[in-house]
Design an enzyme around this catalytic site. Structure first.
Site, PDB file in Angstrom:
ATOM      1  N   HIS A  84      -4.275   0.808  -4.443  1.00  0.00           N
ATOM      2  CA  HIS A  84      -3.915   1.797  -3.423  1.00  0.00           C
ATOM      3  C   HIS A  84      -2.460   1.590  -3.035  1.00  0.00           C
ATOM      4  O   HIS A  84      -1.791   0.679  -3.528  1.00  0.00           O
ATOM      5  CB  HIS A  84      -4.840   1.714  -2.202  1.00  0.00           C
ATOM      6  CG  HIS A  84      -4.826   0.395  -1.505  1.00  0.00           C
ATOM      7  ND1 HIS A  84      -5.426  -0.737  -2.009  1.00  0.00           N
ATOM      8  CD2 HIS A  84      -4.288   0.022  -0.307  1.00  0.00           C
ATOM      9  CE1 HIS A  84      -5.267  -1.746  -1.176  1.00  0.00           C
ATOM     10  NE2 HIS A  84      -4.580  -1.317  -0.136  1.00  0.00           N
ATOM     11  N   ASP A  88       1.258  -4.241   0.664  1.00  0.00           N
ATOM     12  CA  ASP A  88       0.819  -5.545   0.163  1.00  0.00           C
ATOM     13  C   ASP A  88       0.076  -5.433  -1.162  1.00  0.00           C
ATOM     14  O   ASP A  88      -0.382  -6.444  -1.700  1.00  0.00           O
ATOM     15  CB  ASP A  88      -0.051  -6.251   1.203  1.00  0.00           C
ATOM     16  CG  ASP A  88      -1.288  -5.457   1.583  1.00  0.00           C
ATOM     17  OD1 ASP A  88      -1.224  -4.219   1.555  1.00  0.00           O
ATOM     18  OD2 ASP A  88      -2.321  -6.076   1.911  1.00  0.00           O
ATOM     19  N   HIS A  89      -0.029  -4.218  -1.695  1.00  0.00           N
ATOM     20  CA  HIS A  89      -0.684  -4.020  -2.990  1.00  0.00           C
ATOM     21  C   HIS A  89       0.196  -3.273  -3.996  1.00  0.00           C
ATOM     22  O   HIS A  89      -0.129  -3.304  -5.193  1.00  0.00           O
ATOM     23  CB  HIS A  89      -1.995  -3.250  -2.808  1.00  0.00           C
ATOM     24  CG  HIS A  89      -3.052  -4.017  -2.090  1.00  0.00           C
ATOM     25  ND1 HIS A  89      -4.058  -4.709  -2.725  1.00  0.00           N
ATOM     26  CD2 HIS A  89      -3.249  -4.216  -0.757  1.00  0.00           C
ATOM     27  CE1 HIS A  89      -4.833  -5.294  -1.832  1.00  0.00           C
ATOM     28  NE2 HIS A  89      -4.365  -5.004  -0.624  1.00  0.00           N
ATOM     29  N   ASP A 196      -9.005  -3.415  -1.842  1.00  0.00           N
ATOM     30  CA  ASP A 196      -9.472  -3.279  -0.461  1.00  0.00           C
ATOM     31  C   ASP A 196     -10.462  -2.119  -0.427  1.00  0.00           C
ATOM     32  O   ASP A 196     -10.142  -1.012  -0.865  1.00  0.00           O
ATOM     33  CB  ASP A 196      -8.305  -2.991   0.479  1.00  0.00           C
ATOM     34  CG  ASP A 196      -7.356  -4.174   0.591  1.00  0.00           C
ATOM     35  OD1 ASP A 196      -7.693  -5.249   0.054  1.00  0.00           O
ATOM     36  OD2 ASP A 196      -6.279  -4.018   1.183  1.00  0.00           O
ATOM     37  N   HIS A 447     -11.747  -2.255   6.096  1.00  0.00           N
ATOM     38  CA  HIS A 447     -12.205  -3.354   5.248  1.00  0.00           C
ATOM     39  C   HIS A 447     -13.675  -3.620   5.568  1.00  0.00           C
ATOM     40  O   HIS A 447     -14.115  -3.434   6.707  1.00  0.00           O
ATOM     41  CB  HIS A 447     -11.399  -4.636   5.509  1.00  0.00           C
ATOM     42  CG  HIS A 447      -9.961  -4.544   5.114  1.00  0.00           C
ATOM     43  ND1 HIS A 447      -9.514  -4.829   3.850  1.00  0.00           N
ATOM     44  CD2 HIS A 447      -8.864  -4.207   5.836  1.00  0.00           C
ATOM     45  CE1 HIS A 447      -8.202  -4.665   3.797  1.00  0.00           C
ATOM     46  NE2 HIS A 447      -7.781  -4.289   5.002  1.00  0.00           N
ATOM     47  N   HIS A 469      -7.738 -12.061  -1.422  1.00  0.00           N
ATOM     48  CA  HIS A 469      -7.337 -11.257  -0.257  1.00  0.00           C
ATOM     49  C   HIS A 469      -8.072 -11.710   1.005  1.00  0.00           C
ATOM     50  O   HIS A 469      -8.813 -10.948   1.622  1.00  0.00           O
ATOM     51  CB  HIS A 469      -7.603  -9.770  -0.526  1.00  0.00           C
ATOM     52  CG  HIS A 469      -6.876  -8.850   0.419  1.00  0.00           C
ATOM     53  ND1 HIS A 469      -7.327  -8.588   1.690  1.00  0.00           N
ATOM     54  CD2 HIS A 469      -5.741  -8.137   0.276  1.00  0.00           C
ATOM     55  CE1 HIS A 469      -6.513  -7.743   2.285  1.00  0.00           C
ATOM     56  NE2 HIS A 469      -5.529  -7.449   1.441  1.00  0.00           N
TER      57      HIS A 469
END
Length: 872
Positions: A84, A88-89, A196, A447, A469
């Site tokens: 996504h 942070d990804h 996530d 989440h 994660h």
């Protein structure tokens, strides 16, 4: 001195079978191991490499924010999958594509790429203009980001794509718009990477579901909240509204730090819906500020089809309202809010009175949200409502501890003039701002909580789980919980929690399955009752897919053309005859097939046939007739053709070239090259010459004539073991001759049966069974005595080769076996053994001895049987 072993060493299962490195799944954690941020993982299997995500740590700057790319050779990566668009990804992707030796392909969903373009572009601008350091390292520029966009390929949910023999299928993850879980299949090994994900029903996203009908071998999942449990959704929404209205009622301002895209849209739907049902709040504005807010909302309006039924229903409802009003300019989309205003920047913001402000970034490191925090923090009437996950080391995480002061990073004067780089020197770092505003945390992070994550892992039922994660303490708590569930499972789940730069190697031995296609698919497969029936064909491998087909189907099903290579070899022998050659070949290969010879009569017959339908041609008589050379043809093992030319003593070998036939042809040539010099051949040749020359009646001495029956039997076993292995045993019980069995069944005296009845009743047996057992034992004893009188120590020998059994009866060397190939092979070996070792139990050929010396002995056995029956 002996040392005490650990209990784990005593209980560990020992697997002595070595593991091929290609059968091991290698997992490398370059980021996101025992932490939240800079997610990046590598999986390798069967020579294929896949990278999962490429993010940056929101609490770090420069190269320290990147994953540990130096620990792995990125040029070997085949595929990079982005789950996504969150920083942070995905925010390290421009660096990977423009600054490293990465050569693979990049995939993400359509919605992810659409938002990624604007989000990363805005992130670059904010990072370069609002930094906490004067010497900030620029990892990549806006030009690097835009120039690498064409390298990104987009795919749809629930579609399978094969790239370099790697199959990838994205599924909705429910985290943000476009977020995907990826199913990766390599050589039959199924790996599910969740990224996530969320399984909670919300107002616009489709929750994550377990892929149906697919057996997952490895699950790579997040562990953000460990085993923590969130309150029900309705309770959290009520708490959020209570906190916001409480701040507004005391005349304060509400700051909600959020990511520009993702949870912000969900919160806007909640606020707009609440404001619509509460008219008293409609005079208080709701602001959504961000450089990319307005542009990215267009993306949300575009991808309504990728959202849940609630958004689709709302879209149809507002479209109907717009059509009913007749005003085409009226707002008709579910993302056209009634009570939410978009702001491009704070320059146009009139900071007077109460309001609700949703500002990015969510971690409060820099940007608009940090500037508003520093402006509103000193006022005790204001409040901050944290709705997302706060990463360790960020201002958002520190604010949850309600510090008395916060450092000033962004600041504005009363006139709106900006002072940049406040944290650039030690003196400026000392500037602190008092915090008097309230801080509330109500989690709306998309989440899974501990219960949802555990239920998902149980539903997937993968034997291997890799946790990523998540902070170390949260990850370890979840690991302990998962391992505690192993007590009730037959197959224990292995749980791994690798840290950054750790490598995990997991052995997987997958069965290779070939799909039968073409003509072979129409043939019924062999059953267990079939005796050694094999299915032969061509095995074609395309990537990791195996297909078995007939050679004729190669063009249609594999796109391959076939070429047959015919191999020929000529060998000239000086003196060996075809009889000797055939004897040597039968000793090695068993029975060989004779195809005939080209006699002159056949050639003449072929030459006198009519040509093209014309009448036969009358030949003129020849002055001299040249004798036609006779050629004898044999087939060895069904593949090697042997032609023997008697006049020139030339042997011609012909076979179709392949791995199996080449091996047989090599063995045939080895036999032919030694047929004139081997001791066995010399002995056989002398015997053949002795039969043809009757003027010499001198018999050759037998070098084994002094051996006794036991020694001869041992020599026979030795030769059989050399040919068929050690699974050979003597047969203890003899065969009862058929003539004796017939006499026993036809002759039955009723008076004898009545006399024996009283004795057999006491023993619990019927008279017929008792009489039959006693007579059988005596007949077998008489048969054994007869064989021993002939010098035969055992009635026979049993030979086991795989699942086939052959029995050899030593009196006449008769071979019994259901498999014809093994029977012929054993018969030839027995004959060669008898001729090579000794004359066994008598003189002459075994077959001759069986026919000449057995009749009288059988008559003795029959008379013995008659005597037993008369006595009974």
């Amino acid at each position: 001195m002996a040392t005490k072993r650990k209990a784990s060493a005593l209980n560990a299962a020992v697997d002595d079978e070595p593991v091929d490195p290609s059968d091991e799944l290698a997992f490398y954690c370059l980021g996101g191991g025992n932490e939240v941020g800079r997610s990046c993982h590598i999986i390798q299997y069967k020579g294929k490499t896949v990278m999962l995500d490429a993010g940056m740590h929101p609490a770090k700057e420069g190269f320290s924010a990147l994953p540990f790319f130096d620990e792995f050779d990125l040029s070997t990566v085949d595929i990079l999958l982005i789950s996504h668009f969150h920083v942070d990804h995905s925010s390290a992707l421009p660096y990977v594509l423009s600054k490293t030796n990465f050569k693979g392909r990049v995939f993400m969903t359509h919605a992810t790429k659409a938002i990624y373009k604007w989000l990363i572009q805005d992130n670059v601008r904010v990072s370069n203009t609002a930094s906490s350091s004067d010497q900030r390292t620029t990892l990549y520029t806006e030009h690097d980001h835009l120039s690498t966009l064409p390298l990104i390929e987009t795919i749809d949910f629930n579609t399978t794509h094969t790239v370099n023999s790697i199959r990838i299928t994205p599924f909705p993850a429910g985290h943000v718009l476009g977020a995907a879980m990826f199913l990766i299949s390599i050589a039959g090994l199924n790996i599910l990477f969740t990224g996530d994900y969320s399984r909670e029903e919300d107002r616009h996203l489709i929750p994550a579901e377990v892929p149906k009908g697919i057996k997952i071998d490895v699950l790579i999942t997040e562990s953000t909240f460990g085993i923590s449990t969130n309150p029900p959704r309705l309770e959290r929404e009520a708490a959020l509204m209570k906190s916001i209205t409480g701040i507004l009622n005391r005349g304060g301002r509400v700051l909600m730090p959020v990511f520009a895209l993702g949870r912000a849209q969900e919160l806007l739907l909640i606020l707009d819906e609440y404001w619509e049902t509460h008219p008293e709040l409609q005079k208080i504005p709701i602001y959504y500020i961000g450089n990319t807010a307005r542009r990215c909302m267009v993306v949300y309006q575009t991808y309504i089809g990728a959202m849940n039924d609630n958004i689709k229903r709302l879209f149809r409802q507002r479209m109907a309202e717009a059509e009913a009003s007749g005003d085409k300019s009226a707002s008709a989309g579910p993302w056209d809010f009634k009570f939410v205003r978009s702001l491009r920047s704070l320059e146009r913001f009139d900071d007077v009175g109460g309001c609700v402000m949703l500002a990015s970034p969510g971690m409060l490191q820099t940007g608009t949200s940090r500037e508003l925090l520093e402006r509103w923090a000193p006022n005790e009437r204001n409040g901050v409502v944290m709705t997302g996950y706060s990463v360790e080391g960020t201002m958002a995480k520190q604010l949850l501890n309600e510090p008395e002061q916060i450092p000033a990073v962004m600041s504005r004067s009363a006139g709106g003039v900006s002072r940049r780089g406040l944290a650039g020197t030690d003196e400026e770092q000392k500037i602190m701002i008092p915090r008097r505003c309230t801080v509330d945390e109500i989690s709306f992070a998309a989440h899974v909580d501990g219960v949802e994550n555990r239920n998902f892992i149980e539903e997937v039922a993968a034997p291997v789980v890799i946790l990523v994660h998540g902070e170390k303490h949260q990850m370890m708590r979840l690991k302990s919980k998962l391992l505690s569930l192993n007590a009730d499972k037959a197959v224990k789940v292995k749980v791994y929690t690798p840290a950054n730069c750790d490598e995990v190697r997991i052995p997987f031995r997958k069965d290779k399955i070939a799909k039968v296609v073409g003509k072979l698919a129409q043939v019924a497969p062999p059953s267990d009752q079939d005796d050694g029936r094999l299915m032969s064909g061509v095995l074609v491998q395309n990537g990791f897919d195996l297909s078995l087909m007939a050679p004729d189907d190669l063009r249609e099903y594999a796109g391959l053309t076939t070429t047959t290579i015919t191999c020929k070899q000529h060998i000239t022998l000086s003196s060996a005859s075809m009889d000797l050659i055939r004897w040597a070949l039968e000793g090695t290969f068993g029975a060989i097939e004779e195809l005939g010879s080209n006699e002159r009569s056949k050639v003449k017959e072929e030459s006198t046939k009519a040509v093209n339908g014309e009448q036969e041609i009358k030949e003129e008589p020849a002055d001299e007739e040249i004798p036609m050379e006779e050629t004898q043809t044999y087939l060895v093992m069904g593949c090697v053709l042997i032609r023997y030319h008697s006049r020139t003593r030339e042997v011609e070998l012909e076979w179709e070239g392949n791995m199996m036939n080449d091996g047989v042809a090599d063995a045939v040539m080895a036999v032919l090259l030694t047929v004139e010099s081997s001791p066995a051949s010399v002995k056989q040749s002398a015997k053949l010459k002795h039969h043809h020359h009757h003027h010499s009646d001198l018999e050759l001495p037998n070098p084994h004539a002094h051996q006794g029956p036991e020694e001869t039997f041992e020599n026979l076993l030795m030769m059989l073991e050399a040919q068929f292995g050690s699974n050979i045993a003597p047969i203890e019980r003899p065969r009862i001759p058929s003539g004796i069995r017939a006499n026993r069944t036809t002759k039955a005296d009723p008076s004898v049966s009545a006399a024996v009845k009283t004795k057999s009743d006491a023993a619990g047996e019927t008279p017929a069974e008792s009489q039959e057992d006693e007579s059988t034992e005596e007949i077998e004893a008489a048969e054994l005595a007869r064989l021993q009188a002939l010098g035969i120590p055992y009635p026979g020998i049993e030979i086991k080769v795989d699942k086939h059994v052959a029995r050899v009866w030593l009196e006449n060397f008769e071979v019994e076996c259901a498999n014809t190939v093994l029977r012929d092979r054993v018969r030839v070996v027995i004959e060669r053994a008898v001729e090579t070792v000794s004359s066994m139990w008598g003189e002459g050929h075994p077959a001759a001895r069986a026919s000449n010396g057995t009749q009288g002995n059988k008559e003795v056995a029959v008379s013995k049987s008659n005597e037993i029956e008369a006595r009974a």
